[in-house]
Design a protein around this motif. Structure first.
Motif, PDB file in Angstrom:
ATOM      1  N   GLY A   1      11.796  14.509  -0.870  1.00 29.96           N
ATOM      2  CA  GLY A   1      10.839  13.746  -1.671  1.00 29.96           C
ATOM      3  C   GLY A   1      11.076  12.248  -1.586  1.00 29.96           C
ATOM      4  N   ASP A   2      12.336  11.837  -1.638  1.00 27.96           N
ATOM      5  CA  ASP A   2      12.672  10.414  -1.519  1.00 27.96           C
ATOM      6  C   ASP A   2      12.271   9.874  -0.150  1.00 27.96           C
ATOM      7  OD1 ASP A   2      13.701  10.518  -4.057  1.00 27.96           O
ATOM      8  OD2 ASP A   2      15.808  10.620  -3.412  1.00 27.96           O
ATOM      9  N   GLN A   3      12.573  10.625   0.899  1.00 24.73           N
ATOM     10  CA  GLN A   3      12.205  10.198   2.256  1.00 24.73           C
ATOM     11  C   GLN A   3      10.691  10.115   2.407  1.00 24.73           C
ATOM     12  OE1 GLN A   3      14.195  13.076   4.712  1.00 24.73           O
ATOM     13  NE2 GLN A   3      16.171  12.050   4.559  1.00 24.73           N
ATOM     14  N   TRP A   4       9.970  11.040   1.782  1.00 24.38           N
ATOM     15  CA  TRP A   4       8.508  11.033   1.844  1.00 24.38           C
ATOM     16  C   TRP A   4       7.957   9.764   1.204  1.00 24.38           C
ATOM     17  CZ3 TRP A   4       4.877  13.687   4.328  1.00 24.38           C
ATOM     18  CH2 TRP A   4       3.569  13.628   3.868  1.00 24.38           C
ATOM     19  N   GLU A   5       8.507   9.398   0.055  1.00 21.42           N
ATOM     20  CA  GLU A   5       8.051   8.189  -0.632  1.00 21.42           C
ATOM     21  C   GLU A   5       8.406   6.929   0.158  1.00 21.42           C
ATOM     22  OE1 GLU A   5       6.082   7.724  -3.285  1.00 21.42           O
ATOM     23  OE2 GLU A   5       5.812   9.900  -3.203  1.00 21.42           O
ATOM     24  N   GLU A   6       9.578   6.911   0.795  1.00 24.53           N
ATOM     25  CA  GLU A   6      10.001   5.746   1.573  1.00 24.53           C
ATOM     26  C   GLU A   6       9.087   5.508   2.771  1.00 24.53           C
ATOM     27  OE1 GLU A   6      14.069   6.389   2.657  1.00 24.53           O
ATOM     28  OE2 GLU A   6      14.798   6.142   0.607  1.00 24.53           O
ATOM     29  N   THR A   7       8.529   6.550   3.324  1.00 25.65           N
ATOM     30  CA  THR A   7       7.693   6.412   4.515  1.00 25.65           C
ATOM     31  C   THR A   7       6.205   6.376   4.178  1.00 25.65           C
ATOM     32  OG1 THR A   7       7.653   8.808   4.854  1.00 25.65           O
ATOM     33  CG2 THR A   7       9.397   7.578   5.973  1.00 25.65           C
ATOM     34  N   LYS A   8       5.870   6.264   2.900  1.00 29.13           N
ATOM     35  CA  LYS A   8       4.467   6.292   2.478  1.00 29.13           C
ATOM     36  C   LYS A   8       3.657   5.166   3.123  1.00 29.13           C
ATOM     37  CE  LYS A   8       1.642   6.551  -1.666  1.00 29.13           C
ATOM     38  NZ  LYS A   8       1.670   6.639  -3.130  1.00 29.13           N
ATOM     39  N   GLU A   9       4.190   3.953   3.130  1.00 26.83           N
ATOM     40  CA  GLU A   9       3.464   2.823   3.706  1.00 26.83           C
ATOM     41  C   GLU A   9       3.223   3.015   5.194  1.00 26.83           C
ATOM     42  OE1 GLU A   9       5.371  -0.852   2.748  1.00 26.83           O
ATOM     43  OE2 GLU A   9       5.374  -0.431   0.595  1.00 26.83           O
ATOM     44  N   ASN A  10       4.230   3.524   5.899  1.00 28.26           N
ATOM     45  CA  ASN A  10       4.058   3.769   7.337  1.00 28.26           C
ATOM     46  C   ASN A  10       2.989   4.817   7.595  1.00 28.26           C
ATOM     47  OD1 ASN A  10       6.099   1.962   7.857  1.00 28.26           O
ATOM     48  ND2 ASN A  10       7.672   3.520   8.122  1.00 28.26           N
ATOM     49  N   ARG A  11       2.992   5.877   6.784  1.00 24.98           N
ATOM     50  CA  ARG A  11       1.996   6.938   6.957  1.00 24.98           C
ATOM     51  C   ARG A  11       0.592   6.420   6.683  1.00 24.98           C
ATOM     52  NH1 ARG A  11       2.646  10.386   3.092  1.00 24.98           N
ATOM     53  NH2 ARG A  11       4.488   9.503   2.147  1.00 24.98           N
ATOM     54  N   LEU A  12       0.438   5.578   5.665  1.00 22.90           N
ATOM     55  CA  LEU A  12      -0.879   5.019   5.344  1.00 22.90           C
ATOM     56  C   LEU A  12      -1.359   4.105   6.468  1.00 22.90           C
ATOM     57  CD1 LEU A  12      -0.470   4.241   1.540  1.00 22.90           C
ATOM     58  CD2 LEU A  12      -1.807   6.080   2.597  1.00 22.90           C
ATOM     59  N   ALA A  13      -0.453   3.311   7.037  1.00 22.57           N
ATOM     60  CA  ALA A  13      -0.818   2.436   8.148  1.00 22.57           C
ATOM     61  C   ALA A  13      -1.237   3.257   9.367  1.00 22.57           C
ATOM     62  CB  ALA A  13       0.351   1.514   8.499  1.00 22.57           C
ATOM     63  N   GLU A  14      -0.499   4.311   9.656  1.00 15.97           N
ATOM     64  CA  GLU A  14      -0.849   5.176  10.784  1.00 15.97           C
ATOM     65  C   GLU A  14      -2.192   5.852  10.561  1.00 15.97           C
ATOM     66  OE1 GLU A  14       2.334   7.922  11.437  1.00 15.97           O
ATOM     67  OE2 GLU A  14       3.744   6.345  12.009  1.00 15.97           O
ATOM     68  N   GLU A  15      -2.468   6.237   9.314  1.00 15.27           N
ATOM     69  CA  GLU A  15      -3.744   6.869   8.996  1.00 15.27           C
ATOM     70  C   GLU A  15      -4.901   5.897   9.233  1.00 15.27           C
ATOM     71  OE1 GLU A  15      -6.018   8.783   5.138  1.00 15.27           O
ATOM     72  OE2 GLU A  15      -3.830   8.642   5.118  1.00 15.27           O
ATOM     73  N   GLU A  16      -4.717   4.640   8.838  1.00 17.54           N
ATOM     74  CA  GLU A  16      -5.755   3.627   9.065  1.00 17.54           C
ATOM     75  C   GLU A  16      -5.982   3.412  10.554  1.00 17.54           C
ATOM     76  OE1 GLU A  16      -7.846   2.130   6.957  1.00 17.54           O
ATOM     77  OE2 GLU A  16      -7.002   3.454   5.440  1.00 17.54           O
ATOM     78  N   ASP A  17      -4.899   3.356  11.332  1.00 22.26           N
ATOM     79  CA  ASP A  17      -5.025   3.199  12.786  1.00 22.26           C
ATOM     80  C   ASP A  17      -5.799   4.361  13.398  1.00 22.26           C
ATOM     81  OD1 ASP A  17      -3.612   0.848  12.647  1.00 22.26           O
ATOM     82  OD2 ASP A  17      -1.704   1.731  13.328  1.00 22.26           O
TER      83      ASP A  17
END
Length: 112
Positions: A68-84
């Motif tokens: 869960g902690d790792q998921w939250e830490e990578t949230k911004e990266n995942r959102l950026a990848e989703e936008e791309d």
């Protein structure tokens, strides 16, 4: 898969989830399973199994908290990848529409 119970060697008993249990449990005379028939051994083996269950549950809870902690830490990266990916999809859709229009025009020209 099912985890196995070990009493110095593998028994036919399973843990009910994907983890093995190796503990100083007292087996039956045939040494094929945990002895839960003898009243005294039942208490010992049951208590040991209960402790093993608690340790396994705490381990699971800790592991899930780390995930869960790792998921939250990578949230911004995942959102950026989703936008791309959305941008690439929109470009691909626009290109396909353009190609379809060009193909239809060519077909119309060929029919005349």
């Amino acid at each position: 898969g099912q985890g196995r119970v070990f009493i110095g060697f593998c028994t036919s008993q399973t843990t009910g989830f994907a983890a093995h249990l190796a503990a100083p449990l007292i087996p039956t005379v045939e040494r094929e399973a945990i002895d839960l028939q003898d009243p005294t051994l039942r208490i010992y083996n049951s208590e040991l199994l209960e402790m093993a269950g608690i340790v396994m549950r705490l381990t699971l809870e800790h592991s899930m908290a780390l995930i869960g902690d790792q998921w939250e830490e990578t949230k911004e990266n995942r959102l950026a990848e989703e936008e791309d990916l959305k941008e690439q999809l929109m470009k691909t859709k626009s290109t396909r529409k353009l190609n379809i229009v060009k193909d239809e025009e060519i077909v119309l020209v060929e029919k005349k």
